[in-house]
Design a protein around this motif. Structure first.
Motif, PDB file in Angstrom:
ATOM      1  N   THR A   1      40.091  50.360  47.393  1.00  0.00           N
ATOM      2  CA  THR A   1      39.532  50.026  46.109  1.00  0.00           C
ATOM      3  C   THR A   1      39.907  48.844  45.689  1.00  0.00           C
ATOM      4  N   ARG A   2      39.016  47.760  45.078  1.00  0.00           N
ATOM      5  CA  ARG A   2      39.473  46.567  44.683  1.00  0.00           C
ATOM      6  C   ARG A   2      39.926  46.462  43.385  1.00  0.00           C
ATOM      7  N   PRO A   3      40.837  45.517  43.083  1.00  0.00           N
ATOM      8  CA  PRO A   3      41.340  45.506  41.701  1.00  0.00           C
ATOM      9  C   PRO A   3      40.295  45.526  40.513  1.00  0.00           C
ATOM     10  N   GLY A   4      40.440  46.357  39.575  1.00  0.00           N
ATOM     11  CA  GLY A   4      39.643  46.451  38.310  1.00  0.00           C
ATOM     12  C   GLY A   4      38.730  47.755  38.727  1.00  0.00           C
ATOM     13  N   VAL A   5      38.317  48.036  39.871  1.00  0.00           N
ATOM     14  CA  VAL A   5      37.321  49.117  40.343  1.00  0.00           C
ATOM     15  C   VAL A   5      37.788  50.414  39.659  1.00  0.00           C
ATOM     16  N   ALA A   6      36.962  51.200  39.003  1.00  0.00           N
ATOM     17  CA  ALA A   6      37.236  52.638  38.875  1.00  0.00           C
ATOM     18  C   ALA A   6      36.333  53.583  39.457  1.00  0.00           C
ATOM     19  N   ARG A   7      36.749  54.726  39.901  1.00  0.00           N
ATOM     20  CA  ARG A   7      35.938  55.833  40.501  1.00  0.00           C
ATOM     21  C   ARG A   7      36.170  56.944  39.540  1.00  0.00           C
ATOM     22  N   GLY A   8      34.964  57.408  39.198  1.00  0.00           N
ATOM     23  CA  GLY A   8      34.856  58.689  38.182  1.00  0.00           C
ATOM     24  C   GLY A   8      34.555  57.992  36.985  1.00  0.00           C
ATOM     25  N   PRO A   9      34.659  58.904  35.662  1.00  0.00           N
ATOM     26  CA  PRO A   9      35.149  60.214  35.768  1.00  0.00           C
ATOM     27  C   PRO A   9      34.109  61.419  36.504  1.00  0.00           C
ATOM     28  N   HIS A  10      34.452  62.270  37.122  1.00  0.00           N
ATOM     29  CA  HIS A  10      33.614  63.496  37.825  1.00  0.00           C
ATOM     30  C   HIS A  10      34.361  64.620  37.785  1.00  0.00           C
ATOM     31  N   GLU A  11      33.827  65.548  37.958  1.00  0.00           N
ATOM     32  CA  GLU A  11      34.463  67.005  38.261  1.00  0.00           C
ATOM     33  C   GLU A  11      33.785  67.726  39.273  1.00  0.00           C
ATOM     34  N   HIS A  12      34.301  68.729  39.986  1.00  0.00           N
ATOM     35  CA  HIS A  12      33.874  69.720  40.964  1.00  0.00           C
ATOM     36  C   HIS A  12      33.508  71.179  40.299  1.00  0.00           C
ATOM     37  N   VAL A  13      32.456  71.613  40.701  1.00  0.00           N
ATOM     38  CA  VAL A  13      32.323  73.280  40.496  1.00  0.00           C
ATOM     39  C   VAL A  13      33.285  73.922  41.036  1.00  0.00           C
ATOM     40  N   ASP A  14      33.240  73.729  42.628  1.00  0.00           N
ATOM     41  CA  ASP A  14      34.196  74.585  43.540  1.00  0.00           C
ATOM     42  C   ASP A  14      35.010  73.647  44.351  1.00  0.00           C
ATOM     43  N   GLN A  15      34.922  72.466  44.475  1.00  0.00           N
ATOM     44  CA  GLN A  15      35.845  71.607  45.350  1.00  0.00           C
ATOM     45  C   GLN A  15      37.131  71.262  44.562  1.00  0.00           C
ATOM     46  N   ALA A  16      38.262  71.545  45.272  1.00  0.00           N
ATOM     47  CA  ALA A  16      39.493  70.633  44.910  1.00  0.00           C
ATOM     48  C   ALA A  16      39.696  69.448  45.771  1.00  0.00           C
ATOM     49  N   ASP A  17      40.449  68.272  45.151  1.00  0.00           N
ATOM     50  CA  ASP A  17      40.526  67.208  45.775  1.00  0.00           C
ATOM     51  C   ASP A  17      42.110  67.123  45.995  1.00  0.00           C
ATOM     52  N   LEU A  18      42.827  66.567  47.246  1.00  0.00           N
ATOM     53  CA  LEU A  18      43.941  66.002  47.397  1.00  0.00           C
ATOM     54  C   LEU A  18      43.939  64.644  47.510  1.00  0.00           C
ATOM     55  N   PHE A  19      44.284  63.870  46.438  1.00  0.00           N
ATOM     56  CA  PHE A  19      44.548  62.279  46.503  1.00  0.00           C
ATOM     57  C   PHE A  19      45.844  61.795  46.948  1.00  0.00           C
ATOM     58  N   CYS A  20      46.041  60.869  47.700  1.00  0.00           N
ATOM     59  CA  CYS A  20      47.250  60.298  48.263  1.00  0.00           C
ATOM     60  C   CYS A  20      47.094  58.677  47.669  1.00  0.00           C
ATOM     61  N   PHE A  21      47.848  58.475  46.913  1.00  0.00           N
ATOM     62  CA  PHE A  21      48.091  57.122  46.367  1.00  0.00           C
ATOM     63  C   PHE A  21      49.042  56.342  47.076  1.00  0.00           C
ATOM     64  N   LEU A  22      49.182  55.624  47.921  1.00  0.00           N
ATOM     65  CA  LEU A  22      50.376  55.149  48.551  1.00  0.00           C
ATOM     66  C   LEU A  22      50.540  53.437  48.455  1.00  0.00           C
ATOM     67  N   GLY A  23      49.712  52.777  47.903  1.00  0.00           N
ATOM     68  CA  GLY A  23      49.499  51.283  47.938  1.00  0.00           C
ATOM     69  C   GLY A  23      48.692  50.684  48.485  1.00  0.00           C
ATOM     70  N   PRO A  24      48.781  49.381  48.766  1.00  0.00           N
ATOM     71  CA  PRO A  24      49.586  48.496  48.432  1.00  0.00           C
ATOM     72  C   PRO A  24      49.463  48.303  46.740  1.00  0.00           C
ATOM     73  N   SER A  25      48.546  48.802  46.092  1.00  0.00           N
ATOM     74  CA  SER A  25      48.237  48.449  44.802  1.00  0.00           C
ATOM     75  C   SER A  25      48.714  49.455  43.769  1.00  0.00           C
ATOM     76  N   ASN A  26      48.655  49.573  42.571  1.00  0.00           N
ATOM     77  CA  ASN A  26      48.969  50.598  41.570  1.00  0.00           C
ATOM     78  C   ASN A  26      47.677  50.948  40.985  1.00  0.00           C
ATOM     79  N   PHE A  27      47.529  52.324  40.575  1.00  0.00           N
ATOM     80  CA  PHE A  27      46.102  52.957  40.044  1.00  0.00           C
ATOM     81  C   PHE A  27      46.477  53.561  38.987  1.00  0.00           C
ATOM     82  N   LYS A  28      45.720  53.698  37.828  1.00  0.00           N
ATOM     83  CA  LYS A  28      45.695  54.397  36.506  1.00  0.00           C
ATOM     84  C   LYS A  28      44.995  55.877  36.970  1.00  0.00           C
ATOM     85  N   LEU A  29      45.626  56.751  37.104  1.00  0.00           N
ATOM     86  CA  LEU A  29      44.762  58.134  37.475  1.00  0.00           C
ATOM     87  C   LEU A  29      44.707  58.965  36.164  1.00  0.00           C
ATOM     88  N   ARG A  30      43.536  59.505  35.830  1.00  0.00           N
ATOM     89  CA  ARG A  30      43.455  60.259  34.518  1.00  0.00           C
ATOM     90  C   ARG A  30      42.713  61.679  34.774  1.00  0.00           C
TER      91      ARG A  30
END
Length: 112
Positions: A1-30
Motif C-alpha cells: 500500500t502506497r503512502p496516503g492510500v486507504a483501504r475501507g471502511p467496509h465490513e463483512h457479514v460472515d468473513q473474519a480477517d486476520l491482518f498482519c502489519f509488519l512494515g516497512p511503513s506505519n498504518f492507521k487502523l480503525r
C-alpha cells in the motif's frame, strides 16, 4: 500500500480477517463495532501499527474496518481471511458491505 492510500471502511457479514502489519511503513487502523447485539456496539478503536508496532489483528465479522498508510514509504499488509474471496471457484457473492463510497457514512478515517 502506497503512502496516503486507504483501504475501507467496509465490513463483512460472515468473513473474519486476520491482518498482519509488519512494515516497512506505519498504518492507521480503525475499527468500529457494528454488531448491535453486543455491549461494544459503536465502540471505535484506532491503532498505529506496522514498522514501529508490528501487529497482527483479527477483525471479526460485523466490525467495520479501514487502514491507511501514514508512513513515507510503501507498506505491506498481509490479509488471511477465514474464507475464499467469492467462495470456491468464485461462485458466491462478495461478502463485503462497502462504506467508503457513502459520503454520509459515520465510519470515517479522518479525526473529526
Amino acid at each position: 500500500t502506497r503512502p496516503g492510500v486507504a483501504r475501507g471502511p467496509h465490513e463483512h457479514v460472515d468473513q473474519a480477517d486476520l491482518f498482519c502489519f509488519l512494515g516497512p511503513s506505519n498504518f492507521k487502523l480503525r475499527m468500529w463495532d457494528n454488531r448491535p447485539d453486543l455491549s461494544t456496539f459503536r465502540n471505535v478503536m484506532t491503532l498505529v501499527v506496522g514498522a514501529d508496532n508490528p501487529t497482527a489483528v483479527v477483525v471479526p465479522r460485523g466490525v467495520v474496518h479501514a487502514y491507511q498508510n501514514v508512513g513515507a514509504v510503501e507498506g505491506i499488509v498481509i490479509n488471511c481471511p477465514n474464507r475464499l474471496y467469492m467462495g470456491e471457484q468464485r461462485r458466491e457473492p462478495v461478502d463485503e458491505i462497502r462504506h467508503e463510497d457513502d459520503p454520509e457514512t459515520i465510519f470515517r478515517m479522518d479525526d473529526q
